[in-house]
Write an enzyme that holds these catalytic residues in place. Structure first.
Site, mmCIF file in Angstrom:
data_model
loop_
_atom_site.group_PDB
_atom_site.id
_atom_site.type_symbol
_atom_site.label_atom_id
_atom_site.label_comp_id
_atom_site.label_asym_id
_atom_site.label_seq_id
_atom_site.Cartn_x
_atom_site.Cartn_y
_atom_site.Cartn_z
ATOM 1 C CG ASN A 237 -0.211 -0.058 2.499
ATOM 2 O OD1 ASN A 237 0.450 0.896 2.866
ATOM 3 N ND2 ASN A 237 -0.288 -1.192 3.202
ATOM 4 N NE ARG A 238 -0.741 6.176 -3.426
ATOM 5 C CZ ARG A 238 -1.603 7.162 -3.605
ATOM 6 N NH1 ARG A 238 -2.882 6.879 -3.719
ATOM 7 N NH2 ARG A 238 -1.213 8.399 -3.672
#
Ligand code: CTP
Length: 444
Positions: A237-238
């Protein structure tokens, strides 16, 4: 639906520090409080009514002779959830201690039945004079929370005890009192204990931060987990880890012993913080459960993958893959996922009565057709059962990887008013971290 926040009367005394109180007003209004400013006549000589009116969005008056039919000298005090007076001058505290009601602020103080906090500011000689100290003792004995002034540079070239505490620190005291902690009473010097170390330790505001988490053990998770698919690929994820690192840094600066469980964050270790690097959700769980055993606070700021691939290929999955040995398949492979444990919910489940750490969750939310960001976050707070949920609005370039952030704080035991979620920011992530810690410290 708009929810009206708690009602706060902000009394302003006639001292030069009145200019700093404009920042306190901003912090209160921007976090959803309904603030009425009541200056004294002499306060208006330092900062005029237009400033208070513009910042509070309400008319401002100092005497009891305007809008008489509304009986403001009784109504304001009776309907307030909190009265905060800053700067509390020697003269104002003398009038309050004597029970005088010769202007709107002192009348409000006589009619208020809610918590009252006073933040004195004056020259050292005035502060130390037996008359002022006797008035402080009288007010304290009646349940007023007097936040001792800081030491440092005063109006002129002199320095000593008498500086108004910083607006952010007074804001933290306000939140704490609005959250119902501590109760009024003589054995509660705690109204100001967030600040006592700062007032006595040092005159420098930033150095004054040290100590308020002294003796506490804190675990912070940061970054985003990566769930491997094969030796070169992962589901991730970011999350950059910046907010978690800022939380660890602020806790260390306030004197806590900090363990930072860091999932794949490419950031430098904050000074004085023990970093435990992890990769996957399961590794993060092991590290957190271990570190949480004797912790006072656990903050789950990491973005934990909810799913992981059922099987991890030991060799790189090729574009033309072979599900069956000997057969080449030109289609895309299907990846089976299994659920990862919910680490925060697991910590909630096993917490004991006496030794429980305060559990803080983060919720990265976008609103959708079924509800707003806060709507989803309140649902999550109930579902997860943590003590505080820090709600982060994401999407459209918000939050991830940026240096700034806007969050809402949702307390399990609530601040007054259902659905009340004070907003912090937009602000740099280190300021958000400081405000989140102020919120956690109201629980501690
Ligand atoms: N969290 C956790 N374990 C997981 C997933 C999330 O401990 N497997 C923690 C996060 O660190 C965060 C909080 O739970 O503090 C909320 O994370 P979020 O991903 O927003 O919550 P979910 O329960 O996964 O909800 P959603 O269905 O919105 O993804």
């Amino acid at each position: 639906m708009t929810t009206r926040g708690p009602s706060v009367v902000l009394g302003v005394g006639g001292g030069i520090a009145a200019y700093k109180v404009a920042s306190l007003l901003r912090l209160l209004t921007e976090s959803g409080h309904d603030v009425t400013v009541v200056p004294t006549e002499s306060a208006l000589r330092f900062v005029g009514a237009p400033t208070w009116e513009a910042l509070s969005g309400k008319p401002v008056r100092a005497d009891v002779w305007s809008q008489v039919p509304e009986v403001p000298h009784v109504r304001l005090g009776k309907s307030a959830d909190l009265v905060v007076v800053a700067p509390a001058t020697a003269d104002l505290m003398a009038r309050a201690a004597a029970g005088m009601a010769d202007d709107l602020l002192t009348a409000t103080l006589l009619t208020a039945r809610c918590p009252v906090v006073m933040a004195p500011a004056m020259h050292t000689e005035m502060w130390e004079h037996p008359a002022t100290q006797a008035n402080v003792a009288t007010l304290t004995a009646r349940g007023v929370h007097v936040v001792p002034p800081a030491s440092g540079r005063l109006t002129g070239s002199d320095s000593g005890a008498g500086r108004l505490q910083e607006p952010e620190d007074l804001y933290a005291v306000c939140l704490r009192l609005l959250a119902g902690s501590p109760p009024a009473g003589e054995d509660q010097p705690a109204a100001s204990d967030i600040l006592v170390a700062r007032a006595t330790e040092t005159s420098d505001a930033s150095e004054g931060e040290r100590g308020s988490l002294g003796g506490r053990r804190v675990v912070v998770t940061a970054g985003g987990t990566r769930e491997p698919l094969d030796p070169v690929r992962y589901l991730g994820n970011r999350s950059s880890g910046k907010q978690g690192y800022a939380l660890a840094q602020v806790a260390a600066a306030r004197g806590a012993q900090v363990t930072l469980v860091s999932a794949n964050a490419a950031l430098a270790a904050p000074e004085g913080v023990e970093v435990v690097p992890v990769g996957t959700a399961l590794e993060l769980q092991d590290a957190v459960v271990q570190a949480a055993k004797d912790a006072d606070v656990v903050i789950m700021a990491a973005a934990v993958a909810d799913f992981r691939p059922r099987d991890v290929a030991t060799t790189k999955i090729k574009k033309t893959h072979a599900d069956t040995p000997g057969q080449r398949d030109e289609s895309a492979p299907t990846i089976d996922l299994v659920r990862n444990p919910d680490i925060l919910a697991g910590l909630v489940k096993v917490r004991g009565e006496a030794t429980s750490p305060v559990l803080v969750g983060f919720a990265a939310e976008t609103g959708d057709q079924s509800g707003s960001v806060i709507f989803h976050a309140m649902d999550k707070l109930v579902r997860k059962g943590c003590d505080l949920l820090v709600v982060n609005e994401v999407g459209d370039g918000l939050a991830f990887g940026t240096d700034g952030n806007t969050v809402h704080l949702l307390f399990r035991d609530g601040l007054p008013g259902a659905g009340y979620a004070p907003q912090i920011g937009p602000a740099p992530k280190d300021q958000i971290a400081a405000a989140v810690w102020d919120g956690i410290q109201t629980i501690l």
